[in-house]
Design a protein around this motif. Structure first.
Motif, short mmCIF file in Angstrom:
data_model
loop_
_atom_site.label_atom_id
_atom_site.label_comp_id
_atom_site.label_asym_id
_atom_site.label_seq_id
_atom_site.Cartn_x
_atom_site.Cartn_y
_atom_site.Cartn_z
N THR A 78 0.85 -1.20 0.00
CA THR A 78 0.00 0.00 0.00
C THR A 78 0.88 1.24 0.00
N THR A 79 0.24 2.40 -0.16
CA THR A 79 0.99 3.65 -0.19
C THR A 79 1.70 3.93 1.13
N SER A 80 1.23 3.34 2.22
CA SER A 80 1.90 3.56 3.50
C SER A 80 3.26 2.86 3.56
N ASP A 81 3.51 1.96 2.60
CA ASP A 81 4.78 1.23 2.56
C ASP A 81 5.84 1.94 1.72
N VAL A 82 5.43 2.95 0.94
CA VAL A 82 6.37 3.55 -0.02
C VAL A 82 6.46 5.06 0.17
N ASP A 83 7.56 5.62 -0.29
CA ASP A 83 7.69 7.07 -0.37
C ASP A 83 6.68 7.57 -1.40
N PRO A 84 6.02 8.74 -1.16
CA PRO A 84 5.02 9.25 -2.12
C PRO A 84 5.52 9.30 -3.57
N SER A 85 6.82 9.53 -3.76
CA SER A 85 7.36 9.60 -5.12
C SER A 85 7.31 8.24 -5.82
N ARG A 86 7.13 7.17 -5.05
CA ARG A 86 7.09 5.82 -5.61
C ARG A 86 5.67 5.33 -5.88
N SER A 87 4.67 6.15 -5.57
CA SER A 87 3.28 5.73 -5.77
C SER A 87 2.97 5.29 -7.20
N PRO A 88 3.51 5.98 -8.24
CA PRO A 88 3.24 5.51 -9.61
C PRO A 88 3.68 4.07 -9.85
N PHE A 89 4.77 3.64 -9.19
CA PHE A 89 5.22 2.26 -9.36
C PHE A 89 4.23 1.29 -8.69
N LEU A 90 3.66 1.72 -7.56
CA LEU A 90 2.66 0.90 -6.89
C LEU A 90 1.40 0.79 -7.76
N MET A 91 1.03 1.91 -8.41
CA MET A 91 -0.12 1.89 -9.31
C MET A 91 0.15 0.95 -10.48
N ALA A 92 1.39 0.97 -11.00
CA ALA A 92 1.75 0.06 -12.10
C ALA A 92 1.65 -1.39 -11.63
N ALA A 93 2.09 -1.63 -10.39
CA ALA A 93 1.99 -2.99 -9.84
C ALA A 93 0.53 -3.42 -9.74
N MET A 94 -0.34 -2.48 -9.34
CA MET A 94 -1.77 -2.77 -9.25
C MET A 94 -2.32 -3.11 -10.64
N ASP A 95 -1.83 -2.41 -11.66
CA ASP A 95 -2.27 -2.71 -13.03
C ASP A 95 -1.87 -4.12 -13.44
N HIS A 96 -0.78 -4.61 -12.86
CA HIS A 96 -0.30 -5.95 -13.20
C HIS A 96 -1.09 -7.06 -12.50
N THR A 97 -2.12 -6.68 -11.74
CA THR A 97 -2.94 -7.71 -11.08
C THR A 97 -4.17 -8.07 -11.93
N GLN A 98 -4.24 -7.59 -13.16
CA GLN A 98 -5.43 -7.82 -13.99
C GLN A 98 -5.79 -9.30 -14.10
N LYS A 99 -4.79 -10.15 -14.34
CA LYS A 99 -5.08 -11.58 -14.51
C LYS A 99 -5.61 -12.17 -13.20
N GLN A 100 -5.03 -11.76 -12.06
CA GLN A 100 -5.54 -12.22 -10.76
C GLN A 100 -7.00 -11.82 -10.58
N VAL A 101 -7.28 -10.56 -10.90
CA VAL A 101 -8.64 -10.03 -10.71
C VAL A 101 -9.62 -10.74 -11.63
N GLU A 102 -9.21 -10.97 -12.87
CA GLU A 102 -10.09 -11.68 -13.82
C GLU A 102 -10.40 -13.08 -13.31
N ASP A 103 -9.39 -13.79 -12.84
CA ASP A 103 -9.60 -15.15 -12.32
C ASP A 103 -10.55 -15.12 -11.12
N LEU A 104 -10.39 -14.12 -10.25
CA LEU A 104 -11.26 -14.01 -9.07
C LEU A 104 -12.70 -13.71 -9.47
N LEU A 105 -12.88 -12.84 -10.45
CA LEU A 105 -14.24 -12.51 -10.89
C LEU A 105 -14.91 -13.72 -11.52
#
Length: 445
Positions: A78-105
């Motif tokens: 989560t954002t509490s784990d990273v420096d604010p400047s690193r948030s875009p990388f966390l968002m990119a990581a979230m984008d990489h969960t698409q296959k996980q999310v599709e399988d769950l749905l």
């Protein structure tokens, strides 16, 4: 005839300030018998279990946040784990969960899925026969402002809400700066809105009605409102003894409480100005703020001699505190808030005089609305060009609301009371959630 129970999946942005309001809404929906599956990173789930008031209907579904290059530390969830400047990388990581999310749905087969920043989710859900709702915990005013800039018209509801030069620059940057995967913050908002089956906001017409009407008119999309989604009373009935004892040593309504949420980190220079401003006020204060950038502790950012000068009347704490209980303490009379959505709601439900010190665009619009338009608090003045506040501007804002005889203090106290009464009006929230459920049912017909 009783409406069918829905199964709703939720995938909020990986920040506690977003996940928590989704869980609050899930509790309100579960009260009506609906089943909720919330996608939350694996190790983060334990920090939120206490918020799940209906575990037989609300399930936390584990999501593994994959590592992407640039995301530090590798274990960040989560954002509490990273420096604010690193948030875009966390968002990119979230984008990489698409296959996980599709399988769950596919596995869970929900009727509807709620999201905020995962603009790709509607296109993923649609082929599975799942409706999608873009749900924003705040930002209705900012959305209206963005639309007014994109589609010039004379209909913007409140001309008193304007941005300063430095804020305009920040707002323009939202259109260009990569928020992850090469997609800007504003693009995530607009792409998701265009693809979703419905758009919802944590808001009520009694306060935001003109902005909801404006967004509906200009976008051609129906806006659903959940109402305020008020948190339950703090389950811990007593404030931590050391804070309760300290606060009890001061007069009724005399202490300034200052808090900027779990993710706002000030530059060292602004951190010092904040503390010096609190000192300059001459009033007792309790500041619950994160250490400034580059510092391992709040003490490392203290102005020279500050700790000795305020000993006995000032506390600066870098850890978590029971904010709801602190705001209810009879000695606390002023709340300096960053205007995050959840903190703003707690501020409006409190008895405190309000001072606003926002740092990012959505908070700025909230501060402008409640400070300039609704006159329920006072915003700390910042430089028009550089956006910096001074110890004098912090002190001035505090004193303007804490001087019981001043016209400003009387005005904001009266307007704050009106808003609090609206939010706590009998059946207001109950009726909003009921209506919201009916609107979701209509999506499924």
């Amino acid at each position: 005839m009783e409406e069918a129970r829905m199964h709703i999946a939720m995938y909020p942005w990986l920040a506690f300030g977003h996940i928590s309001p989704f869980v609050l809404l899930a509790n309100k929906l579960a009260q009506r018998g609906h089943r909720i599956s919330i996608f939350i990173p694996t190790r983060t789930q334990s920090k939120l279990q206490h918020m799940n008031l209906h575990p037989h209907l609300i399930t936390f579904i584990p999501i593994t946040v994959p590592h992407v290059e640039g995301l530090v530390p590798r274990s960040a969830e989560t954002t509490s784990d990273v420096d604010p400047s690193r948030s875009p990388f966390l968002m990119a990581a979230m984008d990489h969960t698409q296959k996980q999310v599709e399988d769950l749905l596919i596995q869970l087969k929900p009727n509807i899925v709620f999201f905020d920043f995962t603009h790709w989710l509607p296109d993923l859900a649609r082929p599975l026969g799942i409706k999608s709702v873009q749900y924003w915990i705040s930002g209705l005013v900012m959305t209206a402002y963005a639309i007014s800039r994109a589609i010039p018209s004379d209909g913007f509801p409140d001309k008193s809400i304007r941005l300063h030069k430095h804020e305009e620059k920040m707002f323009e940057m939202m259109k260009k700066i990569d928020s992850g995967s090469g997609v800007s913050f504003l693009a995530r908002h607009t792409l998701g809105a265009r693809s979703a089956d419905a758009i919802a906001y944590r808001s009520c017409r009694e306060i935001d009605g003109p902005f909801a009407d404006y967004v509906e008119k200009m976008s051609g999309r129906r806006i659903l409102l959940t109402g305020p989604v008020i948190p339950p009373e703090a389950q811990t009935s007593t404030l931590e003894p050391k804070w309760d004892h300290w606060l009890a040593g001061f007069k009724h309504d005399s202490v300034i409480y200052c808090a900027f949420g779990s993710e706002c980190v000030l530059e060292v220079s602004q951190f010092k100005e904040l503390l010096l401003g609190l000192e300059l006020s001459g009033m007792p204060f309790f500041a619950a703020v994160k250490p400034p950038k580059g510092c391992d502790s709040v003490e490392a950012g203290f102005p020279e001699g500050f700790e000795e000068r305020v000993r006995g009347r000032g506390i600066v704490h870098g850890g978590w505190v029971q904010q709801q209980l602190i705001l209810k303490h009879p000695s606390v009379g002023c709340f300096i808030t960053h205007c995050g959505a959840s903190s703003m709601l707690e501020a409006l439900l409190s008895h405190c005089q309000l001072v606003f010190l926002p740092s990012i665009p959505d908070q700025t619009f909230i501060a402008r609305m409640y400070g300039q338009s609704l006159r329920a608090g006072v915003e700390v003045k910042k430089g028009e060009e550089d956006g910096l506040f001074t110890k004098e501007s912090v002190c001035e804002a505090v004193k303007s609301v804490m001087d019981e005889e001043s016209e400003i203090a009387k005005e904001v106290r009266e307007n704050h009371a009106k808003l609090k009464n609206i939010l706590l009006r009998d059946n207001l929230e109950f009726n909003y959630i009921d209506n919201f459920c009916h609107q979701l049912q209509d999506l499924l017909k």
